[in-house]
Motif scaffolding. Structure first.
Motif, PDB file in Angstrom:
ATOM      1  N   PRO A 127      40.859  62.860  83.017  1.00  0.00           N
ATOM      2  CA  PRO A 127      39.887  62.310  82.169  1.00  0.00           C
ATOM      3  C   PRO A 127      39.439  63.237  80.811  1.00  0.00           C
ATOM      4  O   PRO A 127      39.395  64.590  80.778  1.00  0.00           O
ATOM      5  N   ASP A 128      39.004  62.500  79.801  1.00  0.00           N
ATOM      6  CA  ASP A 128      38.753  62.926  78.375  1.00  0.00           C
ATOM      7  C   ASP A 128      37.359  63.985  78.672  1.00  0.00           C
ATOM      8  O   ASP A 128      36.465  63.465  79.212  1.00  0.00           O
ATOM      9  N   ILE A 129      37.226  64.956  77.766  1.00  0.00           N
ATOM     10  CA  ILE A 129      35.875  65.501  78.026  1.00  0.00           C
ATOM     11  C   ILE A 129      35.273  65.619  76.686  1.00  0.00           C
ATOM     12  O   ILE A 129      35.824  65.885  75.636  1.00  0.00           O
ATOM     13  N   GLU A 130      33.944  65.239  76.526  1.00  0.00           N
ATOM     14  CA  GLU A 130      33.466  65.001  75.156  1.00  0.00           C
ATOM     15  C   GLU A 130      32.204  65.900  75.237  1.00  0.00           C
ATOM     16  O   GLU A 130      31.413  65.996  76.229  1.00  0.00           O
ATOM     17  N   ILE A 131      31.848  66.496  74.030  1.00  0.00           N
ATOM     18  CA  ILE A 131      30.870  67.650  74.016  1.00  0.00           C
ATOM     19  C   ILE A 131      30.007  66.970  72.867  1.00  0.00           C
ATOM     20  O   ILE A 131      30.701  66.876  71.636  1.00  0.00           O
ATOM     21  N   GLY A 132      28.708  66.787  72.736  1.00  0.00           N
ATOM     22  CA  GLY A 132      27.823  66.758  71.769  1.00  0.00           C
ATOM     23  C   GLY A 132      27.999  64.722  71.479  1.00  0.00           C
ATOM     24  O   GLY A 132      28.609  64.356  72.039  1.00  0.00           O
ATOM     25  N   ASP A 133      27.054  64.548  70.539  1.00  0.00           N
ATOM     26  CA  ASP A 133      27.015  63.251  70.278  1.00  0.00           C
ATOM     27  C   ASP A 133      27.985  62.870  68.823  1.00  0.00           C
ATOM     28  O   ASP A 133      28.146  63.652  68.022  1.00  0.00           O
ATOM     29  N   ARG A 134      28.685  61.923  69.194  1.00  0.00           N
ATOM     30  CA  ARG A 134      29.715  61.565  68.142  1.00  0.00           C
ATOM     31  C   ARG A 134      29.079  60.825  66.910  1.00  0.00           C
ATOM     32  O   ARG A 134      28.316  60.060  67.316  1.00  0.00           O
ATOM     33  N   PRO A 135      29.353  61.613  65.638  1.00  0.00           N
ATOM     34  CA  PRO A 135      28.728  61.244  64.540  1.00  0.00           C
ATOM     35  C   PRO A 135      29.141  59.872  64.022  1.00  0.00           C
ATOM     36  O   PRO A 135      30.493  59.368  64.357  1.00  0.00           O
ATOM     37  N   SER A 136      28.442  59.025  63.521  1.00  0.00           N
ATOM     38  CA  SER A 136      28.634  57.853  62.857  1.00  0.00           C
ATOM     39  C   SER A 136      28.839  58.174  61.277  1.00  0.00           C
ATOM     40  O   SER A 136      28.358  58.951  60.442  1.00  0.00           O
ATOM     41  N   GLY A 137      29.533  56.990  60.843  1.00  0.00           N
ATOM     42  CA  GLY A 137      29.818  57.063  59.135  1.00  0.00           C
ATOM     43  C   GLY A 137      30.984  58.128  58.729  1.00  0.00           C
ATOM     44  O   GLY A 137      31.729  58.221  59.648  1.00  0.00           O
ATOM     45  N   SER A 138      30.892  58.370  57.571  1.00  0.00           N
ATOM     46  CA  SER A 138      31.722  59.211  57.058  1.00  0.00           C
ATOM     47  C   SER A 138      31.649  60.626  57.974  1.00  0.00           C
ATOM     48  O   SER A 138      30.756  61.263  57.975  1.00  0.00           O
ATOM     49  N   VAL A 139      32.875  61.115  58.400  1.00  0.00           N
ATOM     50  CA  VAL A 139      33.122  62.374  58.963  1.00  0.00           C
ATOM     51  C   VAL A 139      33.970  63.687  58.633  1.00  0.00           C
ATOM     52  O   VAL A 139      35.010  62.828  57.862  1.00  0.00           O
ATOM     53  N   ILE A 140      33.958  64.413  58.803  1.00  0.00           N
ATOM     54  CA  ILE A 140      35.075  65.665  58.555  1.00  0.00           C
ATOM     55  C   ILE A 140      35.745  65.888  60.098  1.00  0.00           C
ATOM     56  O   ILE A 140      35.061  66.255  61.018  1.00  0.00           O
ATOM     57  N   ARG A 141      37.195  65.481  60.078  1.00  0.00           N
ATOM     58  CA  ARG A 141      37.595  65.562  61.375  1.00  0.00           C
ATOM     59  C   ARG A 141      38.564  66.754  61.260  1.00  0.00           C
ATOM     60  O   ARG A 141      39.538  66.653  60.393  1.00  0.00           O
ATOM     61  N   SER A 142      39.010  67.303  62.729  1.00  0.00           N
ATOM     62  CA  SER A 142      40.090  68.254  62.618  1.00  0.00           C
ATOM     63  C   SER A 142      40.556  68.055  64.152  1.00  0.00           C
ATOM     64  O   SER A 142      39.808  68.212  65.025  1.00  0.00           O
TER      65      SER A 142
END
Length: 421
Positions: A84-99
């Motif tokens: 299963p995927d592991i998620e940490i923190g709250d996913r931001p909404s709107g424009s984001v910086i992703r890596s």
């Protein structure tokens, strides 16, 4: 002018701020965005490295432990094949910086951060830049006001000086402002003020001298005309008319000399002349005035002297001394001639109270008088004497003795001076 200087300085500062400020904002925005992107990418790499190590050694992945490895406010998702995927923190909404980074076990680690943090950072930077720009504008305004006052105040002062010159007040102000161009204008205005002051002084002096020097010949001419009108004797009329013509010639000589001195007070017309003739002429001229006053005018001393000078000027000097004795002196007035060294001396003395002690050293200054008179006569007499190389001095105050010194050419002569009583 003050407003133009302030506006021009402020316009230059605003243009500079606009050009460099916009450039600085663009550079800072790019720098902040790039730094945030690099930070997110670095965090994704670190997180994938941790995941790889735990998978290799077979340790379980604890989301609590992994949450400590990422910065606050960021979101991370770990995708492991078959798990299963592991998620940490709250996913931001709107424009984001992703890596997104792929690990050695084919796991995928994605780290995201909202662009609002970058916007806040850029806003703080803009606020700092705006504050610096505001301080620069305030400093520019203060500097412009100071510079405008420094330039406009001297110009106002110079305008007032020029206005004073135009209104007839030629006093130089001797003010300098630390600006070479303005100081040059001030030098020119002060020099002009001094020249105007000298011209006005010369004109006033000419007017005063003319009124004083013309008064005696005019008075003598008036007396001769009165003698002519009061007699029926043709011989007396003829004699008085000849004397009147002599007075007219004296008037002409006085006017010519005044005009010459007004052009150059140092100009002289000295010649060798018969000093006896000048003395005799003055005795004859003042005979009636002294008789009317019940006083005597006598002459004594060396005879047959010749002197170097202007006969008309010497006559005016003697006339001033004789008139001064008539007005302010008393008793008999004596003219004595003598020789000292290479100079001929004519002394004029009377039996009056003399020159007050407080005026002895200043008696030849203009407007200085011990009686109700103009105070010009002796000053004019001294100027006339000095114009031809002579000098007029007060030798003694009680009784008063005035002496006229002239260069001489001596010769023997047997004429005697007349005596008037």
């Amino acid at each position: 002018m003050r407003r133009r200087l302030i506006n021009s300085t402020l316009a230059v500062v605003l243009v500079v701020i606009a050009v460099f400020g916009v450039s600085l904002v663009l550079v800072e925005t790019r720098t902040i965005t790039s730094s945030a992107e690099q930070s997110v990418k670095a965090e994704a790499l670190r997180l994938v490295s941790i995941v790889d190590n735990r998978l290799i050694v077979g340790e379980p992945l604890n989301p609590v432990i992994l949450a400590r490895q990422i910065g606050g406010g960021r979101y991370a998702r770990i995708e492991i094949p078959g798990k299963p995927d592991i998620e940490i923190g709250d996913r931001p909404s709107g424009s984001v910086i992703r890596s997104e980074v792929l690990g050695e076990r084919n796991e995928t680690v994605t780290v995201e951060e909202s662009r609002s943090s970058i916007t806040r950072e850029i806003g703080r930077t803009l606020l700092i830049i705006g504050g610096v720009a505001l301080l620069a504008v305030i400093a520019a305004i203060l500097l412009a006001v100071r510079q405008a006052n420094r330039l406009s105040s001297p110009l106002t002062d110079l305008a007032e000086t020029a206005e004073r010159l135009g209104s007839g007040d030629p006093r130089p102000r001797h003010r300098r402002y630390g600006v070479p161009e303005l100081d040059r204008v001030a030098d020119v205005l002060d020099a002009s003020a001094e020249r105007i002051a000298r011209m006005l002084t010369a004109e006033r002096r000419l007017a005063a001298d003319a009124s004083h020097q013309l008064r005696t010949p005019l008075t003598a001419l008036s007396m001769r005309l009165e003698e002519i009108s009061a007699t029926d004797d043709p011989e007396t009329v003829k004699e008085e008319a000849n004397i009147a013509l002599t007075q007219v010639e004296r008037l002409t000589d006085v006017v010519e000399r005044l005009l010459t001195n007004s052009r150059d007070p140092r100009t002289g017309s000295a010649i060798v002349f018969d000093l006896d003739e000048v003395v005799k002429q003055q005795i004859a001229e003042w005979r009636s005035a002294y008789r009317s006053a019940g006083r005597a005018l006598v002459c004594s001393g060396k005879q047959g002297m010749r002197a170097v000078g202007t006969p008309g000027a010497v006559a005016q000097v003697l006339a001033a001394l004789i008139e001064n004795s008539l007005m302010h002196g008393g008793g008999t007035v004596a003219l004595r001639t003598r020789v000292t060294g290479n100079q001929a001396v004519i002394e004029v003395t009377d039996e009056g109270p003399g020159v007050p002690g407080d005026l002895g050293a200043r008696i030849f200054e203009r407007a200085i008088s011990g009686r109700n008179s103009t105070g010009i006569g002796l000053a004019v007499a001294r100027d006339l004497a000095e114009a031809d190389g002579g000098r007029l001095e007060l030798l003694q105050q009680h009784p008063p003795v005035f002496a006229l010194f002239l260069s001489r050419v001596a010769r023997k002569r047997k004429d005697n001076y007349p005596s008037v009583r």
